[in-house]
Design an enzyme around this catalytic site. Structure first.
Site, PDB file in Angstrom:
ATOM      1  N   ASN A   1      -6.943  -0.627   5.689  1.00 20.27           N
ATOM      2  CA  ASN A   1      -6.684  -1.172   7.012  1.00 20.27           C
ATOM      3  C   ASN A   1      -5.248  -1.661   7.216  1.00 20.27           C
ATOM      4  OD1 ASN A   1      -7.559  -2.732   9.562  1.00 20.27           O
ATOM      5  ND2 ASN A   1      -6.822  -4.351   8.183  1.00 20.27           N
TER       6      ASN A   1
ATOM      7  N   VAL B   1       0.813  -1.226   0.000  1.00 21.16           N
ATOM      8  CA  VAL B   1       0.000   0.000   0.000  1.00 21.16           C
ATOM      9  C   VAL B   1       0.844   1.273   0.000  1.00 21.16           C
ATOM     10  CG1 VAL B   1      -2.031  -1.066   1.087  1.00 21.16           C
ATOM     11  CG2 VAL B   1      -0.281   0.039   2.525  1.00 21.16           C
TER      12      VAL B   1
ATOM     13  N   LYS C   1      -1.572   7.890  12.228  1.00 18.17           N
ATOM     14  CA  LYS C   1      -2.969   7.580  12.549  1.00 18.17           C
ATOM     15  C   LYS C   1      -3.803   8.858  12.703  1.00 18.17           C
ATOM     16  CE  LYS C   1      -2.681   3.125  12.393  1.00 18.17           C
ATOM     17  NZ  LYS C   1      -3.335   2.393  11.301  1.00 18.17           N
TER      18      LYS C   1
ATOM     19  N   TYR D   1       3.847   6.532  14.634  1.00 25.82           N
ATOM     20  CA  TYR D   1       2.559   5.839  14.492  1.00 25.82           C
ATOM     21  C   TYR D   1       1.402   6.800  14.783  1.00 25.82           C
ATOM     22  CZ  TYR D   1      -0.896   2.057  15.258  1.00 25.82           C
ATOM     23  OH  TYR D   1      -1.991   1.216  15.198  1.00 25.82           O
TER      24      TYR D   1
HETATM   25  N1  NAD Z   1      -4.304  -4.640  17.027  1.00 26.65           N
HETATM   26  C1  NAD Z   1      -4.537  -3.487  17.639  1.00 26.65           C
HETATM   27  O1  NAD Z   1      -4.597  -3.424  18.865  1.00 26.65           O
HETATM   28  C2  NAD Z   1      -4.731  -2.229  16.819  1.00 26.65           C
HETATM   29  C3  NAD Z   1      -5.124  -1.074  17.501  1.00 26.65           C
HETATM   30  C4  NAD Z   1      -5.337   0.097  16.784  1.00 26.65           C
HETATM   31  C5  NAD Z   1      -5.157   0.119  15.418  1.00 26.65           C
HETATM   32  N2  NAD Z   1      -4.771  -1.024  14.781  1.00 26.65           N
HETATM   33  C6  NAD Z   1      -4.600  -0.961  13.329  1.00 26.65           C
HETATM   34  O2  NAD Z   1      -5.397  -1.954  12.731  1.00 26.65           O
HETATM   35  C7  NAD Z   1      -4.852  -2.273  11.452  1.00 26.65           C
HETATM   36  C8  NAD Z   1      -4.766  -3.775  11.327  1.00 26.65           C
HETATM   37  O3  NAD Z   1      -3.867  -4.246  12.300  1.00 26.65           O
HETATM   38  P1  NAD Z   1      -3.939  -5.707  12.943  1.00 26.65           P
HETATM   39  O4  NAD Z   1      -3.875  -5.532  14.408  1.00 26.65           O
HETATM   40  O5  NAD Z   1      -5.008  -6.488  12.334  1.00 26.65           O
HETATM   41  O6  NAD Z   1      -2.478  -6.209  12.504  1.00 26.65           O
HETATM   42  P2  NAD Z   1      -1.965  -7.474  11.663  1.00 26.65           P
HETATM   43  O7  NAD Z   1      -0.487  -7.389  11.730  1.00 26.65           O
HETATM   44  O8  NAD Z   1      -2.655  -8.706  12.129  1.00 26.65           O
HETATM   45  O9  NAD Z   1      -2.468  -7.143  10.171  1.00 26.65           O
HETATM   46  C9  NAD Z   1      -1.868  -6.156   9.386  1.00 26.65           C
HETATM   47  C10 NAD Z   1      -1.830  -6.641   7.957  1.00 26.65           C
HETATM   48  O10 NAD Z   1      -1.320  -5.582   7.136  1.00 26.65           O
HETATM   49  C11 NAD Z   1      -0.441  -6.163   6.191  1.00 26.65           C
HETATM   50  N3  NAD Z   1       0.521  -5.153   5.714  1.00 26.65           N
HETATM   51  C12 NAD Z   1       1.571  -4.621   6.387  1.00 26.65           C
HETATM   52  N4  NAD Z   1       2.249  -3.772   5.598  1.00 26.65           N
HETATM   53  C13 NAD Z   1       1.595  -3.752   4.409  1.00 26.65           C
HETATM   54  C14 NAD Z   1       1.810  -3.074   3.184  1.00 26.65           C
HETATM   55  N5  NAD Z   1       2.856  -2.230   3.017  1.00 26.65           N
HETATM   56  N6  NAD Z   1       0.953  -3.276   2.169  1.00 26.65           N
HETATM   57  C15 NAD Z   1      -0.094  -4.148   2.309  1.00 26.65           C
HETATM   58  N7  NAD Z   1      -0.317  -4.838   3.429  1.00 26.65           N
HETATM   59  C16 NAD Z   1       0.509  -4.635   4.477  1.00 26.65           C
HETATM   60  C17 NAD Z   1       0.234  -7.299   6.933  1.00 26.65           C
HETATM   61  O11 NAD Z   1       0.821  -8.252   6.040  1.00 26.65           O
HETATM   62  C18 NAD Z   1      -0.922  -7.856   7.749  1.00 26.65           C
HETATM   63  O12 NAD Z   1      -1.594  -8.874   7.048  1.00 26.65           O
HETATM   64  C19 NAD Z   1      -3.508  -1.550  11.361  1.00 26.65           C
HETATM   65  O13 NAD Z   1      -3.673  -0.377  10.596  1.00 26.65           O
HETATM   66  C20 NAD Z   1      -3.205  -1.208  12.820  1.00 26.65           C
HETATM   67  O14 NAD Z   1      -2.382  -0.090  12.938  1.00 26.65           O
HETATM   68  C21 NAD Z   1      -4.560  -2.208  15.444  1.00 26.65           C
END
Ligand code: NAD
Length: 260
Positions: free
Chosen positions: A91, A65, A162, A158
C-alpha cells in the site's frame, strides 16, 4: 473476528489508508507488521494499537519499498516476530506530478516508478516466495488507484505505476494460484488522507463532488474492504480489481442538463 490468527504486513502503515488498515486488522484478530519508511510514525501507530488494548498485536519496521533487499528483510522480520505470513498489503505510495512536457525524468518519473510500481512488485515477489515456502497459501492486496485505469491531471507517471499494479495483480494471481495464493488490487477514489488533505477546501470540495455520495472517502472505509478481501470470506475474489471509489469510475461529472 475475520482475521483471527492471521499475520499481515501493511506497507505505508504509518499513515492514511495503511494506518486505518492496521487498526482494522488488529481489531479483526490479526497481528501486523507496520512497515513504513517513516519509522517514528509507524511506532506511533503501534502505540495507538497498544492503547486500544491490543498490546503486542502490532510491531513497527522501517522499510523503503523501492529497495528489494529491504522488502525481503521485512518479510523475514514478520516471520521472525510472528512465526509466519498470511497477508501482505502493498500500500505504500507517493502521489503528485507535473505536466508531462515539464518532466525531468529523474525527478518526475523514476522515483514514482521505483516506489509505486517496483515497490509493489517487490512485495509480491518477497511475500510470494514466503507463501510458497510455508505451503499455506496467502493473500496479496495491492493499492492501485482510479488513476490506474484512466488518464488524469498531473498523473503521467502515477497512472503508469498504478496501471502496473493492476497488471501485476492479474499475473500474480495466475502464477501463484498453484500455491494457494490470491491477489487483488483496490482502486481508491478520493480518500481523506494527507495526500488529499494538503489541498485547499475548494479543491477538496471538487474532489468530493467526483464521488457519488459527494464526500471524501474515509480511510477506515477502505480498511473495512481490505479486511474483507484479506479474509477467507473473500476466497473467490482473485486476480481482479475491486473499485473502492464511491462510484468515481462510473460517471463523468454532475451537471444540470436542461429537460427536453
Ligand atoms: N488518498 C487517496 O485519495 C488515494 C487515492 C488512490 C490511491 N491512493 C493510494 O493509497 C496508498 C496510500 O496512500 P494514502 O492516501 O494513505 O497516503 P499517505 O501519504 O497517508 O500514506 C502513504 C504512506 O506510505 C509511506 N511511504 C512513502 N514512500 C515509502 C517508501 N518508499 N517505502 C515505504 N513507505 C513509504 C509514507 O511514509 C506514508 O506513511 C498509496 O499507494 C496511494 O497512491 C490514495
Amino acid at each position: 473476528m475475520r482475521l483471527k490468527g492471521k499475520v499481515a504486513i501493511i506497507t505505508g502503515g504509518a499513515s492514511g489508508i495503511g494506518r486505518a488498515t492496521v487498526h482494522k486488522f488488529v481489531r479483526e484478530g490479526a497481528r501486523v507488521l507496520v512497515a513504513d519508511i517513516d519509522l517514528k510514525k509507524a511506532e506511533e501507530v503501534v502505540a495507538e494499537v497498544a492503547a486500544e488494548g491490543f498490546e503486542g498485536a502490532a510491531a513497527a519496521a522501517r522499510v523503503d519499498v523501492s529497495q528489494f533487499v529491504e522488502v525481503e528483510a521485512t518479510v523475514a522480520h514478520a516471520v521472525e516476530l510472528f512465526g509466519k505470513l498470511d497477508v501482505i498489503f502493498n500500500n505504500a505510495g507517493i502521489a503528485g506530478g507535473r505536466p508531462l512536457l515539464d518532466h525531468d525524468p529523474e525527478i518526475d518519473y523514476a522515483p514514482m516508478i521505483r516506489i509505486d510500481q517496483d515497490g509493489v512488485y517487490y512485495g509480491i515477489l518477497a511475500a510470494g516466495r514466503q507463501f510458497r515456502e510455508q505451503g499455506t497459501g496467502g493473500v496479496i492486496i495491492s493499492t492501485s488507484s482510479i488513476y490506474g485505469e484512466q488518464a488524469a491531471e498531473l498523473a503521467f507517471s502515477y497512472s503508469a505505476a498504478k496501471a502496473a499494479v493492476i497488471s501485476f495483480t492479474r499475473s500474480a494471481a495466475y502464477e501463484l494460484a498453484e500455491f494457494g495464493v490470491r491477489a487483488v488490487a483496490i482502486t481508491p477514489g478520493r480518500v481523506g488522507t494527507p495526500i488529499i488533505n494538503q489541498f485547499s477546501e475548494e479543491l477538496k470540495q471538487t474532489f468530493s463532488s467526483e464521488q457519488l455520495r459527494g464526500v471524501l472517502t474515509e480511510p477506515e472505509e477502505i480498511a473495512d474492504v481490505v479486511a474483507f478481501l484479506a479474509s477467507d470470506e473473500a476466497n473467490v475474489i482473485n486476480g481482479t480489481v475491486v473499485h473502492v471509489d464511491d462510484g468515481y469510475s462510473s460517471f463523468k461529472q454532475r451537471f444540470a442538463l436542461p429537460t427536453f
